[in-house]
Design a protein around this motif. Structure first.
Motif, PDB file in Angstrom:
ATOM      1  N   LYS A  47       0.781  -1.432   0.238  1.00 36.67           N
ATOM      2  CA  LYS A  47       0.346   0.053   0.025  1.00 36.67           C
ATOM      3  C   LYS A  47       0.560   1.239   0.222  1.00 36.67           C
ATOM      4  N   SER A  73      -0.267   2.413  -4.663  1.00 35.72           N
ATOM      5  CA  SER A  73      -0.388   0.866  -4.330  1.00 35.72           C
ATOM      6  C   SER A  73      -0.914   0.471  -6.357  1.00 35.72           C
ATOM      7  N   VAL A 102       3.003  -1.276  -8.713  1.00 37.58           N
ATOM      8  CA  VAL A 102       2.906  -0.375  -8.253  1.00 37.58           C
ATOM      9  C   VAL A 102       3.594   1.108  -8.481  1.00 37.58           C
TER      10      VAL A 102
END
Length: 155
Positions: A47, A73, A102
């Protein structure tokens, strides 16, 4: 949700920490991962705000060479949709993406790389995924205490 810690491997001849440092905004997408276990981490676990150890592999002296922060993310790896890309996958499409990536942003390039041999000599790192026999994933979880130890070793 708590910040998680990860290790991302790259071959420095392909993409190095110096390449990341030269990017606009010192940020890049982490594309081209073609392993389902690593893909699941990119898609589901990693994340924005998570911390990354940047690792040079498949070179004379593999080492953790710096840190980065996840800037975005997981999202579909658009290179999988491009027939001209070496990461093209004809079974992946925008409606049903198979691969994810990502974005990471350089935090710090270490003045002194922390080599694989040095990592293996640290009692507190014996359980680290990177050091386990057969561990080959290009994206791996790291415990906070392991990350902290490595950053401390780098000085």
């Amino acid at each position: 949700m708590a910040v998680q810690y990860w290790l991302m491997k790259t071959e420095p001849e392909t993409y190095s920490i110096d390449d990341l440092a030269a990017e606009p905004k010192k940020t890049t997408c982490w594309e081209g991962v073609r392993n389902y276990q690593a893909r699941n981490l990119l898609r589901d676990e990693i994340k924005k705000g998570d911390r990354v150890l940047f690792y040079h592999s498949a070179c004379k002296e593999p080492a953790v060479v710096g840190t980065a922060v996840v800037a975005r993310s997981g999202y579909p790896d658009e290179f999988a949709f491009d027939p001209k890309s070496k990461y093209f996958d004809e079974k992946s499409n925008a409606d049903d993406p198979r691969w994810f990536m990502v974005d990471i942003k350089l935090d710090r390039k270490f003045d002194r790389p922390v080599t694989l041999a040095e990592l293996r000599d640290q009692a507190g790192l014996k359980e680290m995924v990177l050091l386990q026999k057969g561990s080959r994933l290009s994206v791996q979880p790291v415990r906070k205490r392991e990350s902290d130890r490595i950053v401390k070793l780098a000085g």
